[in-house]
Design a protein around this motif. Structure first.
Motif, PDB file in Angstrom:
ATOM      1  N   GLN A   1    -136.135   4.302  15.696  1.00 17.24           N
ATOM      2  CA  GLN A   1    -136.091   2.916  15.222  1.00 17.24           C
ATOM      3  C   GLN A   1    -137.191   2.656  14.178  1.00 17.24           C
ATOM      4  O   GLN A   1    -136.968   1.987  13.186  1.00 17.24           O
ATOM      5  CB  GLN A   1    -136.295   2.026  16.449  1.00 17.24           C
ATOM      6  CG  GLN A   1    -136.169   0.558  16.193  1.00 17.24           C
ATOM      7  CD  GLN A   1    -136.215  -0.217  17.505  1.00 17.24           C
ATOM      8  OE1 GLN A   1    -135.922   0.308  18.580  1.00 17.24           O
ATOM      9  NE2 GLN A   1    -136.576  -1.466  17.415  1.00 17.24           N
ATOM     10  N   GLN A   2    -138.378   3.207  14.445  1.00 22.52           N
ATOM     11  CA  GLN A   2    -139.555   2.868  13.612  1.00 22.52           C
ATOM     12  C   GLN A   2    -139.841   3.886  12.512  1.00 22.52           C
ATOM     13  O   GLN A   2    -140.985   4.038  12.098  1.00 22.52           O
ATOM     14  CB  GLN A   2    -140.790   2.701  14.508  1.00 22.52           C
ATOM     15  CG  GLN A   2    -140.716   1.505  15.446  1.00 22.52           C
ATOM     16  CD  GLN A   2    -140.627   0.170  14.698  1.00 22.52           C
ATOM     17  OE1 GLN A   2    -140.928   0.095  13.518  1.00 22.52           O
ATOM     18  NE2 GLN A   2    -140.195  -0.875  15.397  1.00 22.52           N
TER      19      GLN A   2
ATOM     20  N   THR B   1    -131.048   1.321  13.240  1.00 24.41           N
ATOM     21  CA  THR B   1    -130.978   0.126  12.383  1.00 24.41           C
ATOM     22  C   THR B   1    -131.611  -1.104  13.032  1.00 24.41           C
ATOM     23  O   THR B   1    -131.618  -2.177  12.441  1.00 24.41           O
ATOM     24  CB  THR B   1    -129.512  -0.209  12.009  1.00 24.41           C
ATOM     25  OG1 THR B   1    -128.756  -0.433  13.212  1.00 24.41           O
ATOM     26  CG2 THR B   1    -128.866   0.925  11.232  1.00 24.41           C
ATOM     27  N   SER B   2    -132.161  -0.944  14.239  1.00 26.26           N
ATOM     28  CA  SER B   2    -132.642  -2.123  14.973  1.00 26.26           C
ATOM     29  C   SER B   2    -133.874  -2.780  14.356  1.00 26.26           C
ATOM     30  O   SER B   2    -134.122  -3.953  14.581  1.00 26.26           O
ATOM     31  CB  SER B   2    -132.965  -1.751  16.421  1.00 26.26           C
ATOM     32  OG  SER B   2    -131.779  -1.382  17.083  1.00 26.26           O
ATOM     33  N   ALA B   3    -134.650  -2.004  13.594  1.00 25.18           N
ATOM     34  CA  ALA B   3    -135.879  -2.577  13.028  1.00 25.18           C
ATOM     35  C   ALA B   3    -135.672  -3.060  11.586  1.00 25.18           C
ATOM     36  O   ALA B   3    -136.618  -3.457  10.925  1.00 25.18           O
ATOM     37  CB  ALA B   3    -137.001  -1.542  13.070  1.00 25.18           C
TER      38      ALA B   3
ATOM     39  N   THR C   1    -127.113   2.802  19.793  1.00 28.63           N
ATOM     40  CA  THR C   1    -127.042   1.702  18.830  1.00 28.63           C
ATOM     41  C   THR C   1    -126.450   0.451  19.465  1.00 28.63           C
ATOM     42  O   THR C   1    -125.772   0.519  20.491  1.00 28.63           O
ATOM     43  CB  THR C   1    -126.192   2.098  17.603  1.00 28.63           C
ATOM     44  OG1 THR C   1    -126.279   1.063  16.618  1.00 28.63           O
ATOM     45  CG2 THR C   1    -124.738   2.319  17.965  1.00 28.63           C
ATOM     46  N   HIS C   2    -126.751  -0.679  18.834  1.00 27.83           N
ATOM     47  CA  HIS C   2    -126.087  -1.931  19.211  1.00 27.83           C
ATOM     48  C   HIS C   2    -125.013  -2.301  18.192  1.00 27.83           C
ATOM     49  O   HIS C   2    -124.428  -3.381  18.271  1.00 27.83           O
ATOM     50  CB  HIS C   2    -127.109  -3.061  19.322  1.00 27.83           C
ATOM     51  CG  HIS C   2    -128.153  -2.805  20.356  1.00 27.83           C
ATOM     52  ND1 HIS C   2    -127.853  -2.692  21.699  1.00 27.83           N
ATOM     53  CD2 HIS C   2    -129.483  -2.597  20.250  1.00 27.83           C
ATOM     54  CE1 HIS C   2    -128.970  -2.437  22.365  1.00 27.83           C
ATOM     55  NE2 HIS C   2    -129.971  -2.367  21.522  1.00 27.83           N
TER      56      HIS C   2
END
Ligand code: ADP
Ligand code: MG
Length: 240
Positions: A84-85, A164-166, A193-194
């Motif tokens: 994520q980061q 892609t969450s961040a 993933t969401h």
């Protein structure tokens, strides 16, 4: 390509993975969804031995990688991981970020790695960023660099943990597009993933994790249209 047998992971007395038996075939795109804290990241991190399993076995390309510490280098070469980061090295240029591992592990000469880096940068349209530093890049650019940095090692499988969450919403598309390309080229992928549209479009199989177990799995069509487990129904009713 990957087989887990009764995979368990505890942190202290907190059992986070409660026995996972999974087989991931070459070329599959396995999407993992589930509530926060259900063990998705721990599962991925166990697959490439970033976490040491408490119990059970993990087999990668017919080798029991839980067996011996020797296999850590095999894992580093053959399993790419994207977080994520982003996790780019802030003090290294984009090109140095990409070439570091292949050169250090003796897989490529400096010249070969440089050539490969420029080829990969060209592919994502970022050749002009070769000498830039991570803090000079947008989030979407950083994540795409992180992805091609993994590709520079010619991995056999790519693990993505909420890549892609961040990101700001307008940058999600460029990262997903690159992941779709990889999928179309036949890469074996495990993606937490969401992004449900990505799961539907790209997934060959979707897994639902809850409280340290995979409680349901199916083809995307069946998974989203005919969920059976009450926890999955509840989860989907909130996210869809
Ligand atoms: P998810 O990715 O599904 O949100 P995680 O795998 O990150 O879930 O975490 C599952 C559980 O394990 C959580 O309760 C989390 O607090 C715990 N956990 C994860 N990593 C550690 C760690 N290094 N030390 C202690 N507990 C951890
Ligand atoms: Mg997580």
């Amino acid at each position: 390509m990957i087989v887990t047998k009764n995979l368990k992971k505890a942190f202290g007395d907190h059992m986070v993975l409660k026995g996972i038996d999974e087989t991931i075939e070459k070329g599959e795109k396995v999407v993992v969804i589930g509530p926060s804290g259900s063990g998705k990241s721990t599962f991925l991190r166990c697959l490439n031995l970033l976490e040491v399993p408490t119990e059970g076995e993990i087999w990668f390309e017919d080798i029991n990688i839980t067996d011996s510490k020797e296999n850590i280098n095999l894992i580093r070469r053959k399993m790419g991981m994207v977080f994520q980061q982003f996790n780019l090295f802030p003090h290294l240029s984009v090109k140095q970020n990409i070439t570091l591992a292949p050169v250090k592990l003796g897989i490529m000469t400096k010249e070969e790695a440089d050539r490969k880096a420029m080829e990969l940068l060209k592919r994502i349209g970022l050749t002009e960023k070769a000498d830039a530093y991570p803090n000079q890049l947008s989030g979407g650019q950083k994540q795409r660099i992180a992805i091609i940095r993994s590709l520079a090692m010619n991995p056999d499988v790519m693990l993505f943990d909420e890549p892609t969450s961040a990101l700001d919403p307008e940058m999600v598309g460029e990262v997903l597009d690159l992941m779709v390309q990889l999928a179309e080229e036949g890469m074996t992928m495990v993606v937490v993933t969401h992004e449900m549209q990505f799961a539907k479009k790209v997934g060959t199989r979707v897994l639902f994790m809850d409280e340290g177990k995979i409680v349901e799995q199916n083809t995307p069509d069946q998974f989203f249209d005919n969920p059976t487990h009450p926890r999955l129904k509840e989860f989907l009713s909130k996210v869809l």
